[in-house]
Scaffold this motif. Structure first.
Motif, PDB file in Angstrom:
ATOM      1  N   ASN A  82      14.946   4.970  -2.476  1.00 25.07           N
ATOM      2  CA  ASN A  82      14.328   4.045  -1.529  1.00 25.07           C
ATOM      3  C   ASN A  82      13.396   3.031  -2.174  1.00 25.07           C
ATOM      4  OD1 ASN A  82      15.669   5.307   0.549  1.00 25.07           O
ATOM      5  ND2 ASN A  82      13.959   6.622   1.116  1.00 25.07           N
ATOM      6  N   ILE A  83      13.503   2.840  -3.484  1.00 22.80           N
ATOM      7  CA  ILE A  83      12.672   1.828  -4.138  1.00 22.80           C
ATOM      8  C   ILE A  83      13.256   0.455  -3.839  1.00 22.80           C
ATOM      9  CG2 ILE A  83      11.791   0.971  -6.339  1.00 22.80           C
ATOM     10  CD1 ILE A  83      12.104   3.795  -7.457  1.00 22.80           C
ATOM     11  N   PRO A  84      12.521  -0.430  -3.180  1.00 23.69           N
ATOM     12  CA  PRO A  84      13.075  -1.757  -2.841  1.00 23.69           C
ATOM     13  C   PRO A  84      13.258  -2.603  -4.087  1.00 23.69           C
ATOM     14  CG  PRO A  84      10.743  -1.664  -2.306  1.00 23.69           C
ATOM     15  CD  PRO A  84      11.131  -0.281  -2.718  1.00 23.69           C
TER      16      PRO A  84
ATOM     17  N   ALA B 152       0.829  -1.203   0.000  1.00 22.27           N
ATOM     18  CA  ALA B 152       0.000   0.000   0.000  1.00 22.27           C
ATOM     19  C   ALA B 152       0.867   1.259   0.000  1.00 22.27           C
ATOM     20  CB  ALA B 152      -0.921  -0.002   1.216  1.00 22.27           C
ATOM     21  N   LYS B 153       1.959   1.208   0.757  1.00 20.87           N
ATOM     22  CA  LYS B 153       2.861   2.365   0.818  1.00 20.87           C
ATOM     23  C   LYS B 153       3.511   2.614  -0.539  1.00 20.87           C
ATOM     24  CE  LYS B 153       7.081   3.995   3.098  1.00 20.87           C
ATOM     25  NZ  LYS B 153       8.122   3.678   4.102  1.00 20.87           N
ATOM     26  N   LEU B 154       4.011   1.557  -1.161  1.00 20.52           N
ATOM     27  CA  LEU B 154       4.688   1.726  -2.441  1.00 20.52           C
ATOM     28  C   LEU B 154       3.709   2.121  -3.544  1.00 20.52           C
ATOM     29  CD1 LEU B 154       7.224  -1.225  -2.315  1.00 20.52           C
ATOM     30  CD2 LEU B 154       7.688   1.195  -2.008  1.00 20.52           C
TER      31      LEU B 154
ATOM     32  N   TYR C 222       4.847   5.593  -5.015  1.00 21.85           N
ATOM     33  CA  TYR C 222       5.513   5.504  -6.321  1.00 21.85           C
ATOM     34  C   TYR C 222       4.549   5.248  -7.476  1.00 21.85           C
ATOM     35  CZ  TYR C 222       9.923   5.412  -3.766  1.00 21.85           C
ATOM     36  OH  TYR C 222      10.988   5.745  -2.963  1.00 21.85           O
ATOM     37  N   LEU C 223       3.839   4.138  -7.441  1.00 22.90           N
ATOM     38  CA  LEU C 223       3.020   3.769  -8.600  1.00 22.90           C
ATOM     39  C   LEU C 223       1.993   4.842  -8.941  1.00 22.90           C
ATOM     40  CD1 LEU C 223       2.444  -0.037  -7.886  1.00 22.90           C
ATOM     41  CD2 LEU C 223       4.017   0.993  -9.535  1.00 22.90           C
ATOM     42  N   ASP C 224       1.370   5.397  -7.909  1.00 20.95           N
ATOM     43  CA  ASP C 224       0.356   6.429  -8.156  1.00 20.95           C
ATOM     44  C   ASP C 224       0.945   7.832  -8.213  1.00 20.95           C
ATOM     45  OD1 ASP C 224      -1.509   4.393  -8.128  1.00 20.95           O
ATOM     46  OD2 ASP C 224      -2.076   4.692  -6.036  1.00 20.95           O
TER      47      ASP C 224
END
Length: 932
Positions: free
Chosen positions: A682-684, A638-640, A644-646
């Motif tokens: 910080n993108i895993p 949900a955080k990512l 990022y995605l949205d």
């Protein structure tokens, strides 16, 4: 309140009290005979002394902001952007207030990356763990209300001669119409906070926010039940759900700051009467000095070298001295001593004719050094219009060249192509402005902002403050000449006025450079700046200009996939629980995991009695229940999705359809780069969400591929090189897997007998050793007993004894020098190595071990960036990003043969001692995910 406490901790909200004292006298300020505004110092001291006299605290601590960007700024760059600049006279007061606190023997807490509110929140949490201690927050800030509990109260100073107010949970919740103090966070998330620039939801004010939280209890519950809301309000809330969640994060005080501070270090002590009396006499507070310390004789300081305080041989009456920062640096703050452009003779030229320009260009091309600055219509160097350029060769003389329509900027190419040292303040910005206008530049460069950051990282690095502190000079402020209808409008400034402002910028930049250069030499970091940081400037400018191509359709598709994934996880959780549950509700989760499932015998609770369900707590519970793993997976996804995605499509530039992050060169203590707007660091990589995000980063067109070149286990290799341990060196030289090698040695088995679990444990030990991990820390990571963890560490040091010797030597050397140092000479000051506080000293020792390793890795990747950037000069391929130990390149289809050269450039960037080889993994792909 029940029984009276035996211990009373008073926590001073330092900056809030300073502001309050300053503005209490704003209509008729107090001044010393030398003209120094002493209002803030007097009011602050009076308040603190009254608390000590009337309340008899057993403990007292003062908290201040560290003046650095915090996690909130990284999450939302506009955080506090609307806040007015601190008045110069108040800023000048702060060093005096700090000296007063030191003389009163009140500990001062500041920590980079955190606000004073976070420190206060952490201290009150520590205090709650002491059954006999009550804490009192000395402040008027409503945000601190979220910290209130039965043993934590707000001590609100009264106005003028009025008595103070004591605000407890009951009064605070009644005033705000809420059930628990924590719900003030939810109210702020909806209504926003103009002072901190927290956005909230448009159209929702305090009254509506109170009503909604009274009905739904929390932002998360409100968003989960928007179907119950009628009319336009529902649409507004749903459209701004992300803003509400963001606002709640911004408004939430971090109560888990790694302070390493023992509350007993804040025990009330007697004043240092001599020191206190000396500074009170300096400020001419004679009655206050008599009241607090019996009016001991005045002790004065007089100005010495800017960076070396010198005691005065004889007292001087009414002398307000330079203040000192924590490193003993003297800062010239007195308002009355600051010179302005009208006080110092100067010659500033407005260059308008072709003849004048040609003469200036000839001088620039032949000069050994000069400063320059660009004036633009805004702060976006890639899109805003260039208005002019200013130059200076010698102090107090400068030139301004307006750039008008039809102006041929290429006439300045001989100057910017010359071998002259080009001096600027925030050079990267100016390079991007010039490049955006098709004017190429070449080094060498000198950046006063970076130089000052290296010399005094704890201070402010904008040119105005540096001029005041280092040159005793007050510059022309842009807002005083360019404010129009409440906004900055540089384009509307009259030409002569803008010329004067711009020429002064170039002049002051040159003066600052001449002042800072000897200090860099004196501190032994001139070579670091000349070899790494300054040559990196055009590299970073090029990366920001190039940007990264991103496919919004892939992001949209990935967001949809992630939404389905979230729904699947939610259904899985609901099925396991046997009923629907709001995963975003900490209360519902806590009640489920600890109230019903009882996963812990003694779970932690918040001050309001709610179970703690933060990530650290839940990760420890993963072995106990697969449900917890699902909850963590849901939270991360949900955080990512939201971060990022949205969110990434909003950063796509309308000019070229690419994302242009801003790279921050020296904001981290280790020297690592950071990025913002957006933060791509910080993108895993290992999570499904991280892979979906990386898939959206694509080459610029069908003729390119993404090349990823990544250092392999660089920090472990640096440790091997520094320690000279033969076993580690031999493992790296032979190309064997270092974690398998470590496991075989610490478990005393053959390599072929190492199990995956053993290798994972060895990997944790390998990386933990770099950070000075303790047995307790290792036991937490491996979910084993502390005894087993201690045995693993002992076994490691037994097998790799020179690693232990190296760590001890690093601590000893840093303690002797006062700083830790990388192989390239980057230094990190560690004053706490000499601290009497064991916790502070232990933390500093861990930093002394880690800094030479992690800092050397940071230096290495920066050197690699410079080498690869130079390698690609004249080619179609471009360096487009650096992420930790990885370089990303837009690789043209005709230039695949340069890959070995890229690898060689990285491997040769910083050869390691003791023959430890560097390894680089390089791969190409149709997107970042394929290439990594």
């Amino acid at each position: 309140m029940g029984d009276q406490p035996t211990q009373q901790l008073f926590i001073l909200d330092g900056m809030a009290l300073a502001y309050r004292a300053f503005y209490a006298f704003i209509t008729s300020p107090m001044r010393t005979s030398a003209g120094l505004n002493s209002s803030a110092m007097f009011g602050f001291t009076n308040t603190v002394a009254s608390i000590i006299d009337k309340e008899s605290p057993t403990h007292i601590i003062a908290c201040f902001d560290a003046g650095k960007e915090t996690a909130r700024h990284l999450l939302y760059p506009q955080y506090k952007a609307n806040r007015q600049t601190m008045p110069d006279e108040l800023r000048a007061s702060i060093p005096y207030i700090l000296r007063i606190l030191e003389a009163m023997r009140i500990p001062i807490l500041r920590m980079p990356g955190y606000e004073a509110d976070d420190l206060i929140g952490t201290l009150t949490l520590h205090a709650e763990q002491r059954p006999a201690m009550y804490s009192y927050m000395v402040s008027q800030d409503k945000d601190l209300g979220q910290l209130l509990s039965p043993t934590c109260l707000m001590w609100k100073p009264g106005k003028r001669s009025a008595e103070h107010e004591l605000i407890d949970c009951e009064r605070f919740t009644a005033d705000w119409g809420i059930q628990t103090p924590e719900q003030i966070i939810d109210i702020l998330a909806l209504m926003g906070d103009a002072s901190d620039n927290i956005p909230g939801i448009p159209g929702i004010g305090e009254v509506t926010a109170k009503k909604l939280i009274a009905e739904y209890g929390s932002v998360e519950e409100l968003l989960a039940r928007t179907a119950e809301i009628k009319g336009k309000r529902r649409l507004v809330i749903e459209e701004n759900a992300d803003k509400a969640i963001l606002s709640k994060k911004l408004a939430t005080i971090d109560r888990h700051v790694p302070l390493e501070f023992d509350l007993d270090s804040g025990k009330r002590q007697e004043y240092d009467a001599d020191a206190l009396c000396a500074i009170l006499h300096e400020l001419e507070f004679k009655q206050l000095a008599t009241r607090l310390c019996g009016g001991r004789p005045n002790v004065q300081w007089q100005p010495g070298d800017l960076f070396s305080p010198t005691p005065a041989a004889e007292p001087e009456t009414h002398t307000a001295p330079p203040a000192q920062n924590s490193d003993g640096q003297m800062l010239l703050f007195e308002e009355s001593s600051l010179k302005t452009i009208d006080d110092i003779p100067h010659t500033y030229h407005l260059v308008t004719t072709e003849e004048e320009r040609n003469s200036l260009i000839t001088r620039l091309a032949a000069a050994p050094l000069w400063s320059f600055d660009t004036e633009t219509t805004g702060l976006d160097p890639l899109q805003d219009k260039l208005l002019g350029m200013s130059f200076a060769f010698t102090p107090h003389e400068a030139y301004y060249v307006p750039v008008t329509d039809g102006f041929d900027l290429q006439t300045f190419r001989p100057a910017f192509d010359s071998a002259a040292e080009k001096i600027g303040h925030n050079v990267k910005f100016d390079l991007e402005v010039l490049h955006a206008n098709d004017l190429a530049t070449s080094g060498p460069y000198f950046d006063t902002m970076l130089a000052h950051t290296a010399i005094a990282p704890q201070l402010r690095h904008n040119m105005d403050d540096m001029a005041e502190n280092l040159l005793s000079y007050s510059t022309i402020r842009l807002e005083t000449i360019a404010t129009k209808d409440g906004a900055i409008d540089t384009a509307s400034v009259p030409l002569e006025t803008l010329a004067r402002y711009a020429a002064e910028d170039a002049d002051i930049t040159l003066q600052l450079a001449l002042h800072l250069k000897p200090q860099l030499e004196k501190q032994g970091i001139a070579a670091l700046m000349q070899n790494i940081e300054y040559p990196l400037l055009p590299v970073l400018a090029s990366i920001e200009e190039e940007g990264m191509n991103i496919d919004p359709a892939i992001l949209a598709h990935a967001s949809g996939e992630m939404g389905l994934c979230l729904e699947a996880i939610r259904e899985r959780i609901d099925t396991a629980v046997g009923r629907p549950i709001n995963i975003n509700s900490p209360k519902q989760l806590g009640d489920l995991l600890f109230g019903e499932m009882k996963l812990l015998e003694k779970p932690k609770k918040t001050k309001t009695g709610q179970y703690v369900t933060d990530e650290e707590t839940l990760r420890r519970l993963v072995p106990s229940s697969p449900l917890v793993a699902d909850i963590l997976e849901y939270r991360e996804a949900a955080k990512l999705k939201g971060t990022y995605l949205d969110a990434l499509p909003r950063f796509i530039s309308p000019k070229d359809g690419r994302i242009h992050t801003t790279l921050l060169q020296m904001v981290t203590a280790t020297g690592r780069l950071a990025s913002q707007s957006p933060n791509l660091q910080n993108i895993p990589i290992r999570s499904e969400a991280g892979r979906l995000i990386r898939r959206a980063f694509i080459p610029r067109n069908e003729h390119y591929a993404i090349l990823s070149a990544d250092y392999s286990q660089v920090e472990l290799r640096i440790m091997a090189a520094l320690s000279g341990d033969p076993h580690l060196i031999e493992a790296f030289q032979s190309g064997r897997d270092i974690h398998t090698e470590t496991a075989a040695r610490v478990f005393h088995i053959d390599r072929q007998d190492v199990t995956p679990d053993m290798r994972r444990a060895a990997k944790t030990v390998n990386f933990g050793i770099i950070y000075g991990i303790s047995a307790f820390g290792l036991s937490q990571r491996l979910t084993c007993s502390r005894t087993e963890a201690a045995q693993l560490i002992d076994s490691y040091f037994s097998e790799f004894p020179q690693v232990k010797t190296c760590m001890d030597d690093l601590i000893t050397t840093a303690t002797h020098n006062g700083y830790a140092e990388t192989l390239c000479g980057r230094r990190r000051l560690l004053p706490d190595l000499a601290s009497a506080n064991g916790n502070l000293r232990t933390a500093a020792e861990r930093t002394a071990i880690n800094t030479p390793i992690q800092g050397t890795a940071a230096d290495m990747i920066k050197l690699a960036m410079i080498r690869v950037h130079n390698l690609l000069e004249g080619k179609r391929s471009r360096l487009i990003m650096q992420i930790h130990d990885e370089l990303l390149i837009d690789l043209h289809e005709s230039e695949h043969d340069i890959i070995p050269s890229v690898i060689a450039a990285m491997q040769g960037a910083l050869p390691l001692p003791n023959g430890v080889p560097l390894a680089v993994d390089a791969n190409t792909g149709r997107n970042w995910l394929e290439a990594h």
